[in-house]
Design a protein around this motif. Structure first.
Motif, short mmCIF file in Angstrom:
data_model
loop_
_atom_site.label_atom_id
_atom_site.label_comp_id
_atom_site.label_asym_id
_atom_site.label_seq_id
_atom_site.Cartn_x
_atom_site.Cartn_y
_atom_site.Cartn_z
N LYS A 21 27.03 61.56 27.62
CA LYS A 21 25.79 60.86 27.93
C LYS A 21 24.98 61.66 28.95
N LEU A 22 25.64 62.15 29.99
CA LEU A 22 24.97 62.96 31.01
C LEU A 22 24.39 64.24 30.41
N ARG A 23 25.16 64.89 29.55
CA ARG A 23 24.71 66.12 28.90
C ARG A 23 23.50 65.84 28.01
N ASP A 24 23.55 64.72 27.26
CA ASP A 24 22.43 64.37 26.38
C ASP A 24 21.18 64.06 27.20
N GLU A 25 21.33 63.37 28.34
CA GLU A 25 20.18 63.07 29.20
C GLU A 25 19.56 64.36 29.75
N ARG A 26 20.39 65.27 30.19
CA ARG A 26 19.88 66.55 30.70
C ARG A 26 19.15 67.30 29.60
N GLY A 27 19.74 67.32 28.41
CA GLY A 27 19.11 68.01 27.28
C GLY A 27 17.76 67.41 26.94
N LYS A 28 17.66 66.07 26.96
CA LYS A 28 16.39 65.41 26.65
C LYS A 28 15.35 65.72 27.72
N ALA A 29 15.80 65.75 29.00
CA ALA A 29 14.87 66.06 30.09
C ALA A 29 14.32 67.48 29.93
N ILE A 30 15.18 68.43 29.62
CA ILE A 30 14.75 69.81 29.42
C ILE A 30 13.81 69.90 28.22
N GLU A 31 14.14 69.18 27.17
CA GLU A 31 13.32 69.21 25.96
C GLU A 31 11.92 68.64 26.23
N THR A 32 11.85 67.53 26.96
CA THR A 32 10.53 66.96 27.28
C THR A 32 9.73 67.90 28.18
N PHE A 33 10.41 68.53 29.15
CA PHE A 33 9.72 69.47 30.03
C PHE A 33 9.14 70.63 29.23
N LEU A 34 9.94 71.18 28.33
CA LEU A 34 9.48 72.31 27.53
C LEU A 34 8.34 71.90 26.58
N SER A 35 8.44 70.71 26.01
CA SER A 35 7.37 70.27 25.10
C SER A 35 6.08 70.04 25.87
N LYS A 36 6.16 69.53 27.11
CA LYS A 36 4.96 69.37 27.94
C LYS A 36 4.35 70.74 28.25
N GLN A 37 5.18 71.68 28.60
CA GLN A 37 4.69 73.03 28.90
C GLN A 37 3.99 73.64 27.70
N GLN A 38 4.60 73.46 26.54
CA GLN A 38 4.02 74.02 25.32
C GLN A 38 2.68 73.35 25.02
N ALA A 61 44.67 57.42 27.63
CA ALA A 61 43.82 57.87 26.53
C ALA A 61 42.47 57.14 26.57
N GLY A 62 42.50 55.85 26.88
CA GLY A 62 41.25 55.08 26.99
C GLY A 62 40.40 55.59 28.13
N GLU A 63 41.03 55.86 29.28
CA GLU A 63 40.29 56.38 30.43
C GLU A 63 39.67 57.74 30.11
N GLN A 64 40.41 58.60 29.44
CA GLN A 64 39.90 59.92 29.08
C GLN A 64 38.72 59.79 28.12
N ALA A 65 38.82 58.85 27.18
CA ALA A 65 37.72 58.64 26.23
C ALA A 65 36.47 58.17 26.97
N ASP A 66 36.65 57.26 27.95
CA ASP A 66 35.50 56.80 28.74
C ASP A 66 34.87 57.96 29.51
N MET A 67 35.71 58.82 30.09
CA MET A 67 35.20 59.95 30.86
C MET A 67 34.41 60.90 29.94
N LEU A 68 34.93 61.16 28.75
CA LEU A 68 34.22 62.03 27.80
C LEU A 68 32.89 61.42 27.38
N LYS A 69 32.86 60.08 27.21
CA LYS A 69 31.61 59.40 26.85
C LYS A 69 30.56 59.61 27.94
N LYS A 70 31.01 59.45 29.20
CA LYS A 70 30.08 59.62 30.32
C LYS A 70 29.56 61.05 30.37
N GLN A 71 30.45 62.03 30.16
CA GLN A 71 30.03 63.43 30.18
C GLN A 71 29.03 63.71 29.07
#
Length: 132
Positions: free
Chosen positions: A101-118, A89-99
Protein backbone atom coordinates in the motif's frame (compact mmCIF):
# COMPACT_ATOMS: atom_id res chain seq x y z
CA UNK A 1 -52.28 -98.22 -34.47
CA UNK A 2 -48.56 -98.09 -33.67
CA UNK A 3 -48.82 -94.32 -33.32
CA UNK A 4 -51.53 -94.68 -30.68
CA UNK A 5 -49.48 -97.20 -28.74
CA UNK A 6 -46.42 -94.96 -28.83
CA UNK A 7 -48.40 -91.91 -27.65
CA UNK A 8 -49.94 -94.00 -24.83
CA UNK A 9 -46.48 -95.12 -23.70
CA UNK A 10 -45.29 -91.52 -23.86
CA UNK A 11 -48.22 -90.35 -21.75
CA UNK A 12 -47.50 -93.07 -19.19
CA UNK A 13 -43.84 -92.07 -19.02
CA UNK A 14 -44.77 -88.41 -18.56
CA UNK A 15 -47.21 -89.30 -15.77
CA UNK A 16 -44.44 -91.24 -14.05
CA UNK A 17 -42.06 -88.28 -14.26
CA UNK A 18 -44.72 -85.91 -12.91
CA UNK A 19 -45.49 -88.26 -10.01
CA UNK A 20 -41.81 -88.55 -9.15
CA UNK A 21 -41.37 -84.77 -9.19
CA UNK A 22 -44.30 -84.29 -6.82
CA UNK A 23 -43.06 -86.95 -4.42
CA UNK A 24 -39.45 -85.70 -4.18
CA UNK A 25 -40.32 -82.00 -3.65
CA UNK A 26 -38.43 -79.00 -4.97
CA UNK A 27 -34.81 -79.35 -5.99
CA UNK A 28 -32.23 -77.94 -3.57
CA UNK A 29 -28.53 -77.46 -4.07
CA UNK A 30 -26.36 -78.79 -1.23
CA UNK A 31 -29.08 -78.77 1.37
CA UNK A 32 -27.22 -78.38 4.68
CA UNK A 33 -28.62 -77.64 8.09
CA UNK A 34 -28.41 -74.00 9.23
CA UNK A 35 -25.47 -73.31 11.53
CA UNK A 36 -26.52 -71.33 14.61
CA UNK A 37 -24.60 -68.15 15.47
CA UNK A 38 -22.30 -68.52 18.46
CA UNK A 39 -23.38 -66.42 21.38
CA UNK A 40 -20.86 -65.25 23.90
CA UNK A 41 -21.73 -64.27 27.41
CA UNK A 42 -19.11 -61.72 28.44
CA UNK A 43 -18.02 -61.36 32.02
CA UNK A 44 -18.49 -57.87 33.42
CA UNK A 45 -16.55 -56.49 36.32
CA UNK A 46 -18.59 -54.15 38.48
CA UNK A 47 -15.53 -52.28 39.77
CA UNK A 48 -13.89 -51.79 36.36
CA UNK A 49 -11.97 -48.53 35.96
CA UNK A 50 -10.64 -47.96 32.41
CA UNK A 51 -8.06 -45.38 33.50
CA UNK A 52 -6.56 -47.72 36.09
CA UNK A 53 -3.66 -49.85 34.90
CA UNK A 54 -4.08 -53.45 36.06
CA UNK A 55 -0.52 -54.46 35.25
CA UNK A 56 1.14 -56.14 38.22
CA UNK A 57 4.60 -55.01 37.14
CA UNK A 58 4.72 -51.46 38.57
CA UNK A 59 7.79 -50.43 36.59
CA UNK A 60 6.24 -51.44 33.26
CA UNK A 61 2.97 -49.71 34.19
CA UNK A 62 4.86 -46.52 35.09
CA UNK A 63 6.74 -46.65 31.76
CA UNK A 64 3.47 -46.94 29.84
CA UNK A 65 1.96 -44.08 31.84
CA UNK A 66 4.94 -41.83 31.11
CA UNK A 67 4.86 -42.78 27.43
CA UNK A 68 1.17 -41.83 27.18
CA UNK A 69 1.83 -38.55 28.97
CA UNK A 70 4.77 -37.80 26.66
CA UNK A 71 2.69 -38.44 23.53
CA UNK A 72 -0.11 -36.18 24.83
CA UNK A 73 2.34 -33.38 25.56
CA UNK A 74 3.98 -33.83 22.16
CA UNK A 75 0.62 -33.52 20.40
CA UNK A 76 -0.15 -30.39 22.44
CA UNK A 77 3.20 -28.85 21.55
CA UNK A 78 2.68 -29.58 17.85
CA UNK A 79 -0.79 -27.99 18.07
CA UNK A 80 0.67 -24.86 19.69
CA UNK A 81 3.41 -24.65 17.04
CA UNK A 82 0.80 -24.81 14.30
CA UNK A 83 -1.17 -22.00 15.94
CA UNK A 84 1.99 -19.91 16.27
CA UNK A 85 2.89 -20.54 12.63
CA UNK A 86 -0.57 -19.51 11.46
CA UNK A 87 -0.41 -16.33 13.57
CA UNK A 88 3.04 -15.41 12.25
CA UNK A 89 1.93 -16.04 8.67
CA UNK A 90 -1.04 -13.71 9.19
CA UNK A 91 1.18 -11.01 10.68
CA UNK A 92 3.62 -11.30 7.78
CA UNK A 93 0.76 -11.04 5.28
CA UNK A 94 -0.48 -7.87 7.02
CA UNK A 95 3.03 -6.39 6.93
CA UNK A 96 3.35 -7.15 3.20
CA UNK A 97 -0.05 -5.53 2.57
CA UNK A 98 1.08 -2.37 4.35
CA UNK A 99 4.33 -2.29 2.37
CA UNK A 100 2.47 -2.72 -0.93
CA UNK A 101 0.00 0.00 0.00
CA UNK A 102 2.82 2.40 0.90
CA UNK A 103 4.68 1.59 -2.32
CA UNK A 104 1.51 2.10 -4.40
CA UNK A 105 0.85 5.47 -2.70
CA UNK A 106 4.39 6.63 -3.40
CA UNK A 107 4.10 5.48 -7.01
CA UNK A 108 0.81 7.37 -7.46
CA UNK A 109 2.31 10.52 -5.92
CA UNK A 110 5.29 10.36 -8.29
CA UNK A 111 2.99 9.70 -11.23
CA UNK A 112 0.76 12.69 -10.43
CA UNK A 113 3.81 14.92 -9.97
CA UNK A 114 5.23 13.86 -13.33
CA UNK A 115 1.90 14.27 -15.11
CA UNK A 116 1.55 17.80 -13.66
CA UNK A 117 5.06 18.66 -14.85
CA UNK A 118 4.31 17.33 -18.29
CA UNK A 119 1.06 19.30 -18.47
CA UNK A 120 2.79 22.52 -17.40
CA UNK A 121 5.57 21.91 -19.90
CA UNK A 122 3.00 21.51 -22.69
CA UNK A 123 1.21 24.70 -21.68
CA UNK A 124 4.35 26.75 -21.27
CA UNK A 125 6.03 25.35 -24.38
CA UNK A 126 4.16 27.63 -26.85
CA UNK A 127 4.85 30.95 -25.03
CA UNK A 128 8.56 31.38 -24.84
CA UNK A 129 9.89 34.84 -24.31
CA UNK A 130 12.67 36.10 -26.48
CA UNK A 131 15.74 37.43 -24.78
CA UNK A 132 16.83 40.92 -25.78
Amino acid sequence: KALREASGELEAALDGVREGARASGPLRLHAAPAVPIKQYNPKFEEAFAPEQDTDLDRERAEKRKLKRQHSKELKGAVRELRKDGAFLAGEQADMLKKQRKLRDERGKAIETFLSKQQFEAKLGGGKKKKKK
